[in-house]
Design a protein around this motif. Structure first.
Motif, short mmCIF file in Angstrom:
data_model
loop_
_atom_site.label_atom_id
_atom_site.label_comp_id
_atom_site.label_asym_id
_atom_site.label_seq_id
_atom_site.Cartn_x
_atom_site.Cartn_y
_atom_site.Cartn_z
N ARG A 148 0.81 -1.22 0.00
CA ARG A 148 0.00 0.00 0.00
C ARG A 148 0.84 1.27 0.00
N LEU A 149 2.11 1.13 0.31
CA LEU A 149 2.97 2.30 0.40
C LEU A 149 3.42 2.77 -0.97
N THR A 150 3.55 4.08 -1.11
CA THR A 150 4.10 4.65 -2.34
C THR A 150 5.61 4.45 -2.33
N PRO A 151 6.28 4.57 -3.49
CA PRO A 151 7.74 4.46 -3.52
C PRO A 151 8.42 5.43 -2.55
N ARG A 152 7.88 6.65 -2.44
CA ARG A 152 8.45 7.64 -1.53
C ARG A 152 8.29 7.22 -0.08
N GLU A 153 7.14 6.63 0.24
CA GLU A 153 6.91 6.17 1.61
C GLU A 153 7.82 4.99 1.94
N ARG A 154 8.06 4.12 0.94
CA ARG A 154 8.99 3.00 1.17
C ARG A 154 10.39 3.52 1.42
N GLU A 155 10.76 4.59 0.71
CA GLU A 155 12.08 5.18 0.91
C GLU A 155 12.21 5.72 2.33
N VAL A 156 11.17 6.41 2.79
CA VAL A 156 11.17 6.94 4.15
C VAL A 156 11.27 5.80 5.16
N LEU A 157 10.52 4.72 4.94
CA LEU A 157 10.55 3.58 5.84
C LEU A 157 11.92 2.93 5.86
N GLY A 158 12.59 2.91 4.71
CA GLY A 158 13.95 2.37 4.66
C GLY A 158 14.89 3.18 5.55
N HIS A 159 14.75 4.50 5.53
CA HIS A 159 15.56 5.35 6.40
C HIS A 159 15.19 5.13 7.86
N MET A 160 13.90 4.94 8.14
CA MET A 160 13.48 4.67 9.51
C MET A 160 14.11 3.39 10.01
N ALA A 161 14.22 2.40 9.13
CA ALA A 161 14.82 1.12 9.52
C ALA A 161 16.27 1.27 9.94
N GLY A 181 7.31 14.08 8.03
CA GLY A 181 6.28 13.80 9.02
C GLY A 181 4.99 13.33 8.37
N LYS A 182 4.64 13.94 7.24
CA LYS A 182 3.43 13.53 6.51
C LYS A 182 3.58 12.11 6.00
N HIS A 183 4.76 11.79 5.45
CA HIS A 183 5.01 10.44 4.96
C HIS A 183 4.93 9.42 6.09
N THR A 184 5.54 9.73 7.24
CA THR A 184 5.53 8.78 8.35
C THR A 184 4.11 8.55 8.86
N ASN A 185 3.31 9.59 8.93
CA ASN A 185 1.92 9.43 9.35
C ASN A 185 1.15 8.55 8.37
N ASN A 186 1.42 8.73 7.07
CA ASN A 186 0.78 7.88 6.06
C ASN A 186 1.21 6.42 6.23
N ILE A 187 2.50 6.23 6.53
CA ILE A 187 3.01 4.87 6.73
C ILE A 187 2.31 4.21 7.90
N PHE A 188 2.23 4.93 9.02
CA PHE A 188 1.57 4.38 10.20
C PHE A 188 0.12 4.00 9.88
N ALA A 189 -0.57 4.88 9.17
CA ALA A 189 -1.99 4.64 8.86
C ALA A 189 -2.14 3.42 7.95
N LYS A 190 -1.31 3.34 6.90
CA LYS A 190 -1.43 2.24 5.94
C LYS A 190 -1.03 0.90 6.54
N LEU A 191 -0.16 0.92 7.55
CA LEU A 191 0.25 -0.33 8.20
C LEU A 191 -0.66 -0.67 9.38
N GLY A 192 -1.68 0.18 9.61
CA GLY A 192 -2.64 -0.10 10.66
C GLY A 192 -2.10 0.10 12.06
N LEU A 193 -1.11 1.00 12.21
CA LEU A 193 -0.53 1.26 13.52
C LEU A 193 -1.29 2.41 14.18
N GLN A 194 -2.03 2.09 15.21
CA GLN A 194 -2.86 3.08 15.87
C GLN A 194 -2.02 4.10 16.63
N PRO A 195 -2.53 5.31 16.82
CA PRO A 195 -1.79 6.36 17.56
C PRO A 195 -1.35 5.85 18.92
N SER A 196 -0.06 6.04 19.20
CA SER A 196 0.53 5.63 20.47
C SER A 196 1.87 6.34 20.56
#
Length: 215
Positions: A148-161, A181-196
């Motif tokens: 579900r992630l866009t290529p840009r969101e996958r890139e951000v997630l790679g850096h997060m890793a 910050g917008k990309h990370t929020n999208n990542i959390f939402a698409k992966l079903g990670l609830q606010p915490s």
């Protein structure tokens, strides 16, 4: 700090390097049983651990670290390995907590990056070697929510890793921190990670990332 490395020259080198950058090495061991005792008798602020230690030179180091983290909540551990072994990275992240790292031993030669990783892990963050991330990205991807992630969101997630903060990701990608910050929020939402707690969500997102790339 505790250092676990069976090669005497590398162990002494790590002690000198870490000491020169303000870390107090209170114990240096060369085998799995001694590592368990050092970690549990007087839990350190952070441990730098070789994956393979005597007596069998298989996985004593990682097993000792995982056992210690079960008994000492959030014990920060940075694991060093000669090769990229996805299973070990996955096991370190399996409890969903921070304070973990997985670096290739070659990374120690880049003193700045190595010391930064040690400090990040000691502070409760994560630090994955870029080569680990690269290997996972080069592997065959399975059909998981990462689709579900866009290529840009996958890139951000790679850096997060790799354990990078939003500010560091913004610098690496040459974008604003707000965009990251917008990309990370999208990542959390698409992966079903609830606010915490945000740090916990980052660890869980990285865990999903590791689960989503397989050989």
């Amino acid at each position: 700090m505790v250092v676990a490395e069976d090669l005497a020259l590398l162990r002494d080198g790590l002690i000198r390097l870490l000491g020169a950058h303000g870390f107090d090495v209170v114990a240096a061991v060369d085998n799995g049983p001694d590592l368990v005792r050092a970690l549990l008798e007087d839990p350190p602020d952070v441990a730098v651990v070789d994956v393979r230690l005597p007596p069998t030179h298989t996985d004593e180091g990682i097993r000792a670290a995982l056992r210690a983290r079960e008994e000492v909540d959030g014990l920060p551990v940075l694991v060093l390995s000669q090769y990229v072994e996805r299973l070990y990275a996955r096991e370190l992240l399996a409890d969903g907590r921070g304070g973990i790292g997985y670096l290739l031993k070659d990374r120690v030669s880049d003193v700045g990056d190595f010391i930064e990783a040690v400090r990040r892990v000691a502070g409760g963050g994560t630090a994955l070697d870029p080569m680990v991330v690269a290997k996972l990205m080069d592997s065959r991807r399975r059909a998981l929510p990462l689709d579900r992630l866009t290529p840009r969101e996958r890139e951000v997630l790679g850096h997060m890793a790799q354990g990078r903060s939003n500010a560091a990701i913004a610098s690496a990608m040459v974008v604003t921190e707000k965009a990251v910050g917008k990309h990370t929020n999208n990542i959390f939402a698409k992966l079903g990670l609830q606010p915490s707690d945000d740090d916990n969500r980052r660890v869980l997102a990285v865990l999903a990332y590791l689960d989503g790339w397989g050989a």
